[in-house]
Scaffold this motif. Structure first.
Motif, PDB file in Angstrom:
ATOM      1  N   SER A 228      52.924  33.827  38.728  1.00 35.07           N
ATOM      2  CA  SER A 228      51.809  35.017  38.199  1.00 35.07           C
ATOM      3  C   SER A 228      52.565  36.202  37.890  1.00 35.07           C
ATOM      4  O   SER A 228      51.709  37.036  37.230  1.00 35.07           O
ATOM      5  CB  SER A 228      50.605  35.163  39.193  1.00 35.07           C
TER       6      SER A 228
ATOM      7  N   VAL B 269      47.663  36.457  41.276  1.00 36.93           N
ATOM      8  CA  VAL B 269      47.164  35.633  42.573  1.00 36.93           C
ATOM      9  C   VAL B 269      47.661  36.263  43.699  1.00 36.93           C
ATOM     10  O   VAL B 269      48.646  36.304  43.914  1.00 36.93           O
ATOM     11  CB  VAL B 269      48.048  34.389  42.139  1.00 36.93           C
TER      12      VAL B 269
ATOM     13  N   THR C 174      46.148  42.178  37.713  1.00 33.41           N
ATOM     14  CA  THR C 174      45.533  41.271  37.956  1.00 33.41           C
ATOM     15  C   THR C 174      46.395  39.873  38.339  1.00 33.41           C
ATOM     16  O   THR C 174      47.126  39.558  37.461  1.00 33.41           O
ATOM     17  CB  THR C 174      44.447  40.597  37.153  1.00 33.41           C
TER      18      THR C 174
ATOM     19  N   PRO D 184      39.283  36.180  39.085  1.00 37.19           N
ATOM     20  CA  PRO D 184      40.074  37.096  38.713  1.00 37.19           C
ATOM     21  C   PRO D 184      39.468  38.483  38.006  1.00 37.19           C
ATOM     22  O   PRO D 184      38.561  38.328  37.176  1.00 37.19           O
ATOM     23  CB  PRO D 184      41.104  36.753  37.370  1.00 37.19           C
TER      24      PRO D 184
ATOM     25  N   LEU E  17      46.641  32.992  34.058  1.00 39.47           N
ATOM     26  CA  LEU E  17      46.056  33.343  35.226  1.00 39.47           C
ATOM     27  C   LEU E  17      45.097  32.462  35.716  1.00 39.47           C
ATOM     28  O   LEU E  17      44.796  31.973  36.860  1.00 39.47           O
ATOM     29  CB  LEU E  17      45.708  34.671  35.157  1.00 39.47           C
TER      30      LEU E  17
ATOM     31  N   TYR F 251      42.484  35.839  44.237  1.00 38.34           N
ATOM     32  CA  TYR F 251      43.090  36.791  43.401  1.00 38.34           C
ATOM     33  C   TYR F 251      43.024  38.073  43.960  1.00 38.34           C
ATOM     34  O   TYR F 251      42.203  38.356  44.877  1.00 38.34           O
ATOM     35  CB  TYR F 251      42.280  36.811  41.908  1.00 38.34           C
TER      36      TYR F 251
END
Length: 505
Positions: free
Chosen positions: A189, A295, A293, A284, A196, A306
């Protein structure tokens, strides 16, 4: 059953191996620094072979010092400096170039072009990240375009890429002789290449950077019984084959180590830079205010969790700069006593935008400034301003986090090396106006990697067991009144504005 879990914590300045028992208590550690290679202004590199060799050394030394046999380990986890990029030849294990470190800004012109032609909006929407020099994709592109032979080898399937987690896993599991080429979802990520929500590599994004899909590692959950392979016999664990069952980017590992498993729980790690993460649950949350944003973690087949993240490039390394470049302190710990020798900053603000400004500004054109100087000021005022810079940058992030999430923190959990500076932690409570809490186990990055590995093999059954292990060491309460707090922050904001537009990008 084995009595311990081990964890490699591969950081920006050093690599350590730590051993934990079921109560989350440290039972052994060993740590070695590695070189910081600075070939040009804005360029920051590491030698991946040196890091691999140091990793092997610290594993052996920690076990020997603790008197613990490799067979006493139930599993091994890995936490790593994120975004730092390695491209190597799968046939030989030889890196094509030094690792390009997350702080490196050499690809600023490549990143600037993304926003000019509209690709930046696609990246933001699909990855939760703004186009920035910070992330891995532009570093891979730079290597493909500037290192002879890499493009050809990549097209032929020989050149492969990973952050430091993938590099270490590949070497631990056999290297050219069957090494496993994988990463976890948190590291993926951080590349600007992963969707995402789908948690998969995105072909359109790969095309933006000209990266062949064959270069990429397979994406696995952060905690997995069979996703990362087994450390081969003959490696740092000797004849014992230890499973690698947990991998997390370092800041996500610290989030796990601080047991921030519920939405609304947050931690701030103070190291080379500062990294604040707020758990936002299984969906997210997009930021309108310059946060990432990302993980937070994914355990096995469970849904990914998230986080909103505020990434700050230079905090603890600003203290190192006072020591190594200016010479006003002999060691980092002296910053506290020097700063205590004055009652305030004497009107001095220090904005250490050495690599531009990260969250919430994302200004690659910024560079560091020291403002407000008069002949009255001394090195003590600058030392205090450096500690305040750590704390004001964290307030910038927390203000954005409050606005994006609607969550107002009453308590900030803190960890990392700078938390040993008790004056800095008191200033942090004063600047934020909220309580600051340090756990008994301050090395939460390694602990989080151990937790992820141990959960996968049943060493810990549930996250409730991990939460029961968390114990507070010290808490700082705000001492400033609101007027002092807001006046200080207003001065900081003025100083930040002075950094903008210093270099052309």
């Amino acid at each position: 059953m084995a009595d311990f879990v081990g964890a490699v914590d591969q950081g920006t300045t050093s690599t350590r191996f730590m051993i934990f028992d079921h109560e989350g208590r440290e039972r052994g550690r060993y740590q070695l620094d590695h070189r910081q290679i600075l070939p040009r202004p804005g360029w920051v590199e590491h030698d991946p072979v040196e890091i691999w060799e140091r990793t092997s050394e610290v594993v052996r030394a920690a076990l020997d010092a603790a008197g613990i046999a490799p067979s006493d380990l139930a599993a091994c986890g890995i936490a790593n400096q994120r975004e730092t990029t390695v491209v190597w030849d799968r046939r030989t294990g030889r890196p094509y170039h030094n690792a390009i470190v997350w702080q490196d800004t050499r690809n600023d012109h490549l990143v600037a072009a993304l926003d000019r032609d509209g690709r930046g909006g696609v990246i933001r929407e699909r990855t939760g990240l703004p186009p920035a020099t910070y992330f891995s994709a532009g570093k891979v592109q730079w290597i493909l375009e500037n290192v002879a032979g890499v493009r050809e080898d990549a097209e032929a399937g020989h050149a492969i890429f990973g952050n430091l987690d993938a590099w270490l896993v590949w070497n631990l599991t056999g290297g050219p002789d069957g090494g496993v080429h994988v990463t976890d979802v948190t590291n993926a990520s951080r590349t600007m290449l992963m969707d995402l929500e789908a948690l998969e590599w995105d072909e359109e994004l790969l095309g933006f950077f000209g990266i062949p899909p064959s270069m990429l590692p397979a994406i696995r959950p952060s905690s997995s019984t069979d996703g990362f392979g087994v450390v081969r016999a003959g490696g740092p664990f000797g004849t014992t084959e230890v499973p690698i069952t947990g991998v997390l980017g370092d800041q996500q590992a610290a989030t796990v180590g601080q047991v921030c498993f519920e939405p609304g729980e947050a931690k701030n790690t103070y190291g080379t830079g500062n990294f604040m993460l707020l758990n936002t649950g299984t969906r997210p949350v997009r930021s309108d205010r310059g946060l990432l944003t990302t993980v937070a973690y994914r355990f096995g087949d469970e849904a990914a969790a998230y986080a909103l993240e505020g990434s700050i490039a230079v905090t603890g390394s600003a203290i190192q700069w006072l020591r190594d470049q200016l010479g006003i302190i002999g060691e980092a710990a002296e910053s506290e006593s020097l700063a205590r020798s004055v009652p305030d900053n004497g009107g001095v603000y220090f904005v250490p935008a050495f690599s531009g400004l990260f969250a919430p500004y994302w200004r690659a054109d910024a560079r560091g400034v020291i403002v407000g100087l008069s002949r009255y000021n001394t090195g003590a005022h600058l030392a205090r301003a450096a500690l305040e810079a750590v704390c004001y940058q964290s307030r910038d992030v927390l203000e954005a986090m409050d606005a994006d999430s609607g969550v107002h923190l009453d308590l900030l959990k803190v960890d990392g090396g700078v938390t040993a500076n008790e004056l800095c932690m008191q200033i942090q409570a004063d600047v934020l106006g909220v309580a600051v809490s340090r756990p008994q186990v301050a090395e939460t990055t390694a602990l989080g990697a151990a937790y992820a590995a141990g959960l996968a093999v049943g060493f810990w059954k549930t996250t409730d067991e991990l939460r029961a292990n968390w114990r507070e060491d010290r808490r700082w309460l705000p001492a400033w009144d609101d007027e002092t707090r807001e006046a200080g922050y207003a001065g900081w904001k003025k100083a930040v504005e002075r950094t903008f537009g210093w270099v052309d990008v």
